[in-house]
Enzyme design. Structure first.
Site, PDB file in Angstrom:
ATOM      1  N   SER A 142       0.861  -1.187   0.000  1.00  0.00           N
ATOM      2  CA  SER A 142       0.000   0.000   0.000  1.00  0.00           C
ATOM      3  C   SER A 142       0.896   1.235   0.000  1.00  0.00           C
ATOM      4  O   SER A 142       2.096   1.131   0.307  1.00  0.00           O
ATOM      5  CB  SER A 142      -0.838  -0.011   1.287  1.00  0.00           C
ATOM      6  OG  SER A 142      -1.558   1.189   1.434  1.00  0.00           O
ATOM      7  N   TYR A 155      -1.724  -0.922  10.779  1.00  0.00           N
ATOM      8  CA  TYR A 155      -1.803  -1.246   9.348  1.00  0.00           C
ATOM      9  C   TYR A 155      -0.534  -0.768   8.632  1.00  0.00           C
ATOM     10  O   TYR A 155       0.075  -1.508   7.854  1.00  0.00           O
ATOM     11  CB  TYR A 155      -3.047  -0.577   8.774  1.00  0.00           C
ATOM     12  CG  TYR A 155      -3.297  -0.793   7.290  1.00  0.00           C
ATOM     13  CD1 TYR A 155      -3.691  -2.039   6.802  1.00  0.00           C
ATOM     14  CD2 TYR A 155      -3.173   0.253   6.381  1.00  0.00           C
ATOM     15  CE1 TYR A 155      -3.952  -2.224   5.443  1.00  0.00           C
ATOM     16  CE2 TYR A 155      -3.435   0.078   5.031  1.00  0.00           C
ATOM     17  CZ  TYR A 155      -3.823  -1.159   4.562  1.00  0.00           C
ATOM     18  OH  TYR A 155      -4.083  -1.340   3.224  1.00  0.00           O
TER      19      TYR A 155
HETATM   20  P1  NDP Z   1     -11.655  -5.844   0.974  1.00  0.00           P
HETATM   21  O1  NDP Z   1     -12.030  -5.632   2.385  1.00  0.00           O
HETATM   22  O2  NDP Z   1     -12.697  -5.713  -0.084  1.00  0.00           O
HETATM   23  O3  NDP Z   1     -10.960  -7.245   0.771  1.00  0.00           O
HETATM   24  C1  NDP Z   1     -10.180  -7.865   1.754  1.00  0.00           C
HETATM   25  C2  NDP Z   1     -10.041  -9.337   1.401  1.00  0.00           C
HETATM   26  O4  NDP Z   1      -9.200  -9.966   2.364  1.00  0.00           O
HETATM   27  C3  NDP Z   1     -11.360 -10.067   1.394  1.00  0.00           C
HETATM   28  O5  NDP Z   1     -11.419 -10.932   0.279  1.00  0.00           O
HETATM   29  C4  NDP Z   1     -11.337 -10.871   2.698  1.00  0.00           C
HETATM   30  O6  NDP Z   1     -12.067 -12.080   2.522  1.00  0.00           O
HETATM   31  C5  NDP Z   1      -9.832 -11.161   2.809  1.00  0.00           C
HETATM   32  N1  NDP Z   1      -9.453 -11.462   4.184  1.00  0.00           N
HETATM   33  C6  NDP Z   1      -9.492 -10.645   5.263  1.00  0.00           C
HETATM   34  N2  NDP Z   1      -9.105 -11.304   6.370  1.00  0.00           N
HETATM   35  C7  NDP Z   1      -8.804 -12.574   5.974  1.00  0.00           C
HETATM   36  C8  NDP Z   1      -8.376 -13.732   6.667  1.00  0.00           C
HETATM   37  N3  NDP Z   1      -8.146 -13.731   7.987  1.00  0.00           N
HETATM   38  N4  NDP Z   1      -8.186 -14.873   5.945  1.00  0.00           N
HETATM   39  C9  NDP Z   1      -8.405 -14.885   4.624  1.00  0.00           C
HETATM   40  N5  NDP Z   1      -8.813 -13.818   3.912  1.00  0.00           N
HETATM   41  C10 NDP Z   1      -9.017 -12.672   4.585  1.00  0.00           C
HETATM   42  O7  NDP Z   1     -10.467  -4.786   0.687  1.00  0.00           O
HETATM   43  P2  NDP Z   1      -9.480  -4.569  -0.562  1.00  0.00           P
HETATM   44  O8  NDP Z   1      -9.878  -5.390  -1.705  1.00  0.00           O
HETATM   45  O9  NDP Z   1      -9.354  -3.129  -0.716  1.00  0.00           O
HETATM   46  O10 NDP Z   1      -8.112  -5.103   0.060  1.00  0.00           O
HETATM   47  C11 NDP Z   1      -7.251  -6.015  -0.607  1.00  0.00           C
HETATM   48  C12 NDP Z   1      -5.805  -5.657  -0.312  1.00  0.00           C
HETATM   49  O11 NDP Z   1      -5.510  -4.398  -0.881  1.00  0.00           O
HETATM   50  C13 NDP Z   1      -5.467  -5.540   1.171  1.00  0.00           C
HETATM   51  O12 NDP Z   1      -4.217  -6.130   1.418  1.00  0.00           O
HETATM   52  C14 NDP Z   1      -5.377  -4.046   1.389  1.00  0.00           C
HETATM   53  O13 NDP Z   1      -4.540  -3.718   2.454  1.00  0.00           O
HETATM   54  C15 NDP Z   1      -4.810  -3.604   0.059  1.00  0.00           C
HETATM   55  N6  NDP Z   1      -4.987  -2.196  -0.252  1.00  0.00           N
HETATM   56  C16 NDP Z   1      -6.239  -1.669  -0.453  1.00  0.00           C
HETATM   57  C17 NDP Z   1      -6.390  -0.336  -0.741  1.00  0.00           C
HETATM   58  C18 NDP Z   1      -7.713   0.294  -0.985  1.00  0.00           C
HETATM   59  O14 NDP Z   1      -7.794   1.535  -1.067  1.00  0.00           O
HETATM   60  N7  NDP Z   1      -8.794  -0.454  -1.122  1.00  0.00           N
HETATM   61  C19 NDP Z   1      -5.222   0.560  -0.834  1.00  0.00           C
HETATM   62  C20 NDP Z   1      -3.976  -0.102  -0.598  1.00  0.00           C
HETATM   63  C21 NDP Z   1      -3.871  -1.426  -0.326  1.00  0.00           C
HETATM   64  P3  NDP Z   1     -12.995 -12.790   3.631  1.00  0.00           P
HETATM   65  O15 NDP Z   1     -13.662 -11.718   4.420  1.00  0.00           O
HETATM   66  O16 NDP Z   1     -13.931 -13.618   2.809  1.00  0.00           O
HETATM   67  O17 NDP Z   1     -12.050 -13.629   4.434  1.00  0.00           O
END
Ligand code: NDP
Length: 266
Positions: A142, A155
């Site tokens: 990020s 984070y």
């Molecule tokens: P979402 O919240 O939409 O997605 C997060 C994903 O992580 C979900 O699919 C969730 O699936 C999964 N997840 C969370 N905890 C667990 C766990 N314990 N085990 C397995 N899977 C897990 O957010 P984003 O799509 O935005 O985030 C994706 C990545 O992008 C992250 O690493 C985030 O830090 C990064 N990011 C996002 C930004 C943004 O602005 N959106 C900016 C910079 C980085 P489930 O709940 O089904 O387990």
């Protein structure tokens, strides 16, 4: 990597947001997919959206913080596809709370999901890639992996940890043709702020204005695949402000620190 056709791509956090968009982008290019997250029904939904033949998508539900399950999960992937070409470390959870209010357990939980889970999965996958003499890790860090901002301390720490760990892996893996592309997105339009943890570890539950105005997840995924095709080591994806902030920190750190201090989230 010139083409993703028939490459085996394992994506964590594939049930929503950026991970879902990455899965669909790889599917369009003819890759074979392993979809991981906790919510199996959402992974099945994404599998259907890919339009790929049944055997080309393995739904592998997993809580990535259950580290002891990483090795058996990798064995399951190998027994289904016989190889792993690309590992996308995307699962992640953000934070919305001040340091003075935040329980230690919340910090541990943020480190577990955003950092240690990737270490456990990398250690499970690496022996297969080393044997293959090829492999590519896509690490979703990020802008928070470069800059520490208000209400995101745990984070930011976890994303900074990713940067250091995967810079080491890039260097150590070179001799075995193992590559690392680190992705630093800015604001992407997903549910990340809704799912972020507050000071006691409960869900923050609100859509941030910055996220709502962010880049669409499919555009983010397009830029990620393009970077991997070009074997880029690190890329920044986002609006002018977020990307400029990374360069400001690099060349004029004091100015950046002053900006961050004034940028109090609403
Ligand atoms: P979402 O919240 O939409 O997605 C997060 C994903 O992580 C979900 O699919 C969730 O699936 C999964 N997840 C969370 N905890 C667990 C766990 N314990 N085990 C397995 N899977 C897990 O957010 P984003 O799509 O935005 O985030 C994706 C990545 O992008 C992250 O690493 C985030 O830090 C990064 N990011 C996002 C930004 C943004 O602005 N959106 C900016 C910079 C980085 P489930 O709940 O089904 O387990």
């Amino acid at each position: 990597m010139e083409t993703f056709k028939d490459k085996v791509v394992w994506i964590t956090g594939a049930s929503s947001g950026i991970g879902e968009a990455i899965a669909l982008a790889f599917a369009k290019e003819g890759a074979k997919l392993v979809l991981t997250a906790r919510r199996e029904e959402e992974l099945i939904r994404v599998k259907k959206l890919t339009g790929l033949p049944d055997g080309d998508v393995l739904v592998l539900p997993l809580d990535v913080t259950e580290f002891e399950k990483a090795k058996p999960a990798a064995e399951q992937v190998i027994s289904h596809f016989q190889r792993i070409d690309i590992m996308v470390h995307n699962a992640g959870v953000s934070q919305r709370s001040y340091i003075q209010d935040t329980d230690l357990e919340v910090y541990q939980s943020l480190m577990n999901v955003n950092f240690y889970s990737t270490v456990a999965l990398t250690k499970a996958v690496l022996p297969y890639m080393t044997k293959q003499k090829s492999g590519h890790f896509i690490v979703i860090s990020s802008v928070a992996g470069k800059i520490g901002t208000i209400m995101r301390s745990g984070y930011n720490a976890a994303k900074h940890a990713l940067q250091g760990f995967y810079d080491s892996l890039r260097a150590e893996g070179y001799k075995d043709n193992i590559k690392v592309t680190t992705i630093c997105p800015g604001y992407i339009r997903t549910n990340i702020s809704l799912n972020a943890l507050n000071e006691s570890g409960a869900k923050f539950g609100k859509m941030d204005a910055n996220q709502a105005k962010g880049i669409p997840a499919d555009e983010c995924a397009r830029q990620i695949l393009d970077a991997v095709k070009k074997d880029k080591k690190e890329i920044y994806i986002g609006g002018f402000k977020e990307v400029a902030a990374i360069y400001l920190k690099r060349f004029f750190p004091s100015m950046l620190f002053d900006q961050v201090r004034k940028n109090i989230p609403e």
